[in-house]
Design a protein around this motif. Structure first.
Motif, PDB file in Angstrom:
ATOM      1  N   HIS A  65     -28.379 -53.934  48.819  1.00  0.00           N
ATOM      2  CA  HIS A  65     -27.003 -53.518  48.556  1.00  0.00           C
ATOM      3  C   HIS A  65     -26.848 -52.010  48.552  1.00  0.00           C
ATOM      4  O   HIS A  65     -25.743 -51.496  48.400  1.00  0.00           O
ATOM      5  N   GLU A  66     -27.963 -51.300  48.722  1.00  0.00           N
ATOM      6  CA  GLU A  66     -27.870 -49.840  48.752  1.00  0.00           C
ATOM      7  C   GLU A  66     -27.923 -49.279  50.175  1.00  0.00           C
ATOM      8  O   GLU A  66     -27.972 -48.069  50.347  1.00  0.00           O
ATOM      9  N   VAL A  67     -27.942 -50.157  51.176  1.00  0.00           N
ATOM     10  CA  VAL A  67     -27.972 -49.665  52.549  1.00  0.00           C
ATOM     11  C   VAL A  67     -26.739 -50.173  53.295  1.00  0.00           C
ATOM     12  O   VAL A  67     -26.077 -51.112  52.853  1.00  0.00           O
ATOM     13  N   SER A  68     -26.461 -49.551  54.431  1.00  0.00           N
ATOM     14  CA  SER A  68     -25.234 -49.890  55.169  1.00  0.00           C
ATOM     15  C   SER A  68     -25.409 -51.187  55.946  1.00  0.00           C
ATOM     16  O   SER A  68     -26.510 -51.720  56.062  1.00  0.00           O
ATOM     17  N   GLY A  69     -24.313 -51.681  56.500  1.00  0.00           N
ATOM     18  CA  GLY A  69     -24.341 -52.927  57.261  1.00  0.00           C
ATOM     19  C   GLY A  69     -25.326 -52.879  58.421  1.00  0.00           C
ATOM     20  O   GLY A  69     -26.101 -53.808  58.625  1.00  0.00           O
TER      21      GLY A  69
ATOM     22  N   GLN B   3     -27.884 -50.998  58.713  1.00  0.00           N
ATOM     23  CA  GLN B   3     -29.264 -50.933  58.220  1.00  0.00           C
ATOM     24  C   GLN B   3     -29.715 -52.288  57.700  1.00  0.00           C
ATOM     25  O   GLN B   3     -30.875 -52.668  57.853  1.00  0.00           O
ATOM     26  N   LYS B   4     -28.774 -53.028  57.089  1.00  0.00           N
ATOM     27  CA  LYS B   4     -29.099 -54.393  56.660  1.00  0.00           C
ATOM     28  C   LYS B   4     -29.518 -55.221  57.864  1.00  0.00           C
ATOM     29  O   LYS B   4     -30.484 -55.959  57.828  1.00  0.00           O
TER      30      LYS B   4
ATOM     31  N   LEU C 129     -20.660 -55.775  62.609  1.00  0.00           N
ATOM     32  CA  LEU C 129     -20.796 -54.339  62.379  1.00  0.00           C
ATOM     33  C   LEU C 129     -19.659 -53.613  63.068  1.00  0.00           C
ATOM     34  O   LEU C 129     -19.033 -54.135  63.985  1.00  0.00           O
TER      35      LEU C 129
END
Lengths: 370, 292
Positions: A131-135, A137-138, A163
């Motif tokens: 939950h601390e990274v962007s879409g 990056q997920k 995205l």
């Protein structure tokens, strides 16, 4: 390393979703399945992964019959549309999880995760939680998790559809260059036709019950098997008109909406259409095969006249929806042109590229037996 | 219009609280209340509470009660919830089983206490009867559930019977809301059942389980109803909890000053523990992205 063979697989609930679907994806092939939402693309992937039990049919991975084998013994790796990252584990642990499940030594895991992470350019995020990274990056984390598994078959479920456009473009480029994906059989599912055309070695258009057409992206785009396949590929969508074939002294004509749009078909089409004289057909015109003529320009193609209904300037192109008679016609326009609502326009028809479909079953009249 | 609720709160909460703080520093009892004449005694009431063996014993009882009552309930509830989720897949069966398991929770605690007082009676209680029938007890042997050694445990048994369903419900609903795709990913990854439980389910349910525990803890801390109807804190004060002593001292013996001392010490303890919980909850919410 293996090929994937689906032999007449069936899967359904109260209605059939996959009906005797057969498909072979060769080793090293990137096969894209494209189709509208809810048509069963994900179900197909889940059947291959072993997350759904088949009602009938067989799945072969390599020379093994994998129909009843458990998911993790099939040698498949899958990304999920929702990414399905483990929320409480770091990016590192997420990527490492298939290796942990195999109880590999720590040094091996470290090394594999590091190399995959740097390949996907997420090596600086390994300590973060999902939950601390962007879409984007997920998505790359989810992809990393499938890459470390070194499977025989990759199953990618709408990996980049959610995205935003810029990242989507970047990741699409990355899919092109990822050696890992190019060495094994990959089944990639998307509803976005441009992903299919851009990525697929071959693509399959999925409709109700199964694959409607399989072929090279170019072939499927230019010669769709039926109206459905023509609709799935292309944005803005193909223009469809109910038309009549009429014959007069000058030969045969395609007539739409009582003659508001009327033109003689191109030579190769004419002979096929001639056999359908006085019968109803559907004619498909892709927006890029229509163009707005500048005022006073001579046309060497048939034209129709209408008025501007909606005009959208999109930067690299414009999309103009014209009213022709009681029909609407979507046209792609060059970026420098601008139009006002209500303005009269003359539209040239690039009829060589038009598509003709049977009005009953939607079959492409120019493909297969006439 | 806003004034009326404020007035009500002042009357029923704020005024009595101030009154309590005032009398905690006085030697107020029934007689002095009657005569409207009480003397300030400084910290004597607090001193009396903190030095009394009765209070120290009750703290020990509370510790046992929390460990084997509240904790056991959460552990049992979690295990039952996960078993229910994993082994019963039919929707209506789950509902039926959940309702059955939740039934004890629907009884008033005092009624449950009376019920268990009957069940646990030494001479003709159902529990001893069953133990006799399965051969654990023989002849005239009876377990005296309300003896000095066992009365606290009887409370734990009755309370666990009633409240295990609460953590069960909480954990079950938490488990239901975990994303299924994550479990499918684990299936494709090849994680074993143990790995899934250890590395997925329990960590993802950690906060939920903690909240279930906090709820049970708060309830257990003020636990007085079953003590009152089942054992009255006895025999020989062997099942007394701090809140029960405060109640006894204040309402039964009318030693209002001393009872106020008890109440304030219990209140401070609760405030400290609740602060810790709130810190934890804040961290949970921050991790979940609810607050910054």
């Amino acid at each position: 390393m293996a090929r994937l063979v689906l032999d007449e697989i069936c899967k359904g609930w109260d209605f059939p979703v996959l009906d005797r679907l057969s498909l072979t994806v060769e080793e090293g092939e990137f096969f894209v399945i494209v189709g509208p939402s809810g048509i069963g693309k994900t179900t197909l992937l889940r059947c291959v992964a072993g997350l759904e039990r088949l009602d009938a049919g067989r799945v072969f991975i390599g020379d093994r019959d994998a129909t009843t084998i458990k998911p993790y013994r099939r040698g498949v790796a899958m990304t999920f549309e929702s990414y399905a990252l483990y929320p409480h584990l770091s990016v590192y642990e997420n990527i490492a999880s298939p290796l942990r499940a195999r109880r590999l030594p720590k040094a091996t895991i470290d090394q594999t995760v590091a190399s995959v992470a740097s390949l996907l350019k997420i090596d600086h995020l390994l300590d973060r939680r999902p939950h601390e990274v962007s879409g984007g990056q997920k998505q790359r984390t989810a992809l990393g998790r499938t890459l470390v598994a070194k499977p025989d078959i990759f199953l990618l479920d709408e990996p980049i559809s959610h995205l935003d456009a810029k990242i989507r473009h970047e990741l699409r480029r990355q899919f092109h260059t990822l050696e890992e994906l190019r060495r094994v059989a990959t089944l990639y599912v998307t509803h976005d036709y441009s992903e299919a055309l851009s990525l697929g070695d071959r693509i399959g258009v999925m409709g109700k019950g199964g694959l409607i057409q399989v072929g090279s992206p170019r072939d499927v785009f230019e010669n769709p098997a039926d109206l459905f396949a023509a609709r799935v590929l292309g944005q803005p969508s193909i223009n469809e008109f109910q038309a009549m074939i009429e014959r007069d002294a000058n030969g045969i004509h395609v007539s739409v909406a009582d003659g508001a749009i009327r033109f003689p078909p191109a030579g190769p089409h004419a002979s096929v259409l001639g056999r359908r004289q006085d019968m109803g057909i559907s004619v498909g015109m892709r927006p890029q095969h229509l163009s707005v003529l500048p005022e006073g320009a001579e046309a060497n193609r048939p034209t129709v006249t209408g008025s501007v209904d909606v005009y959208e300037a999109l930067g690299a192109t414009g999309v103009l929806i014209a009213k022709v008679g009681d029909q609407q016609m979507t046209v792609i326009t060059p970026p420098e042109a601008h139009y006002q609502t209500g303005e009269p326009v003359r539209i040239a028809l690039d009829r060589d590229h038009f598509l003709y479909f049977d009005r009953g079953d939607g079959r492409n009249l120019m493909v297969g037996p006439h | 219009m806003v004034g009326i609720p404020i007035l009500v709160i002042v009357l029923i909460v704020i005024y009595p609280t101030i009154w309590m703080f005032y009398h905690a520093f006085h030697d107020t009892n029934m007689m002095s209340l009657f005569r409207q004449d009480w003397q300030p005694v400084g910290f004597q009431n607090f001193e009396a509470v903190l030095t009394s063996e009765r209070f120290r014993n009750s703290l020990w009882h509370l510790a046992i009660y929390l460990t084997f009552g509240a904790c056991l309930q959460v552990v049992l509830g979690t295990i039952l919830a996960l078993i229910l989720y994993e082994s019963v897949k039919t929707g209506w069966m789950r509902v039926v089983l959940l309702i059955i398991m939740v039934l004890p929770m629907m009884l008033p605690p005092s009624i449950t206490g009376i019920l268990w007082r009957f069940l646990l009676q030494a001479s003709n209680g159902a529990v001893n009867h069953i133990l006799l029938n399965v051969g654990i007890l023989e002849g005239t042997e009876r377990i005296d559930w309300f003896s000095v050694d066992l009365s606290l445990w009887s409370l734990v048994i009755a309370d666990t019977w009633q409240w295990t369903a609460l953590p069960l419900l909480i954990v079950f609903s938490g488990r239901v809301s975990l994303p299924p795709a994550v479990y499918e990913a684990a299936k494709v990854d090849g994680a074993s059942g143990y790995q899934v439980m250890r590395r997925l389910t329990l960590p993802m349910l950690r906060e939920i389980i903690a909240i279930a525990f906090i709820l049970r803890f708060m309830d257990a801390y003020k636990f007085v109803d079953k003590v009152y109807v089942m054992t009255s804190g006895g025999p020989a004060q062997s099942s007394e909890l701090p809140v029960y002593i405060a109640f006894q001292t204040g309402i039964r013996e009318f030693q209002v000053g001393l009872a106020a001392g008890y109440a304030i010490i219990i209140f401070v303890g609760a405030a400290l523990i609740i602060t810790l919980f709130l810190q934890y909850l804040k961290r949970v919410m921050r991790n979940a992205g609810v607050v910054d």
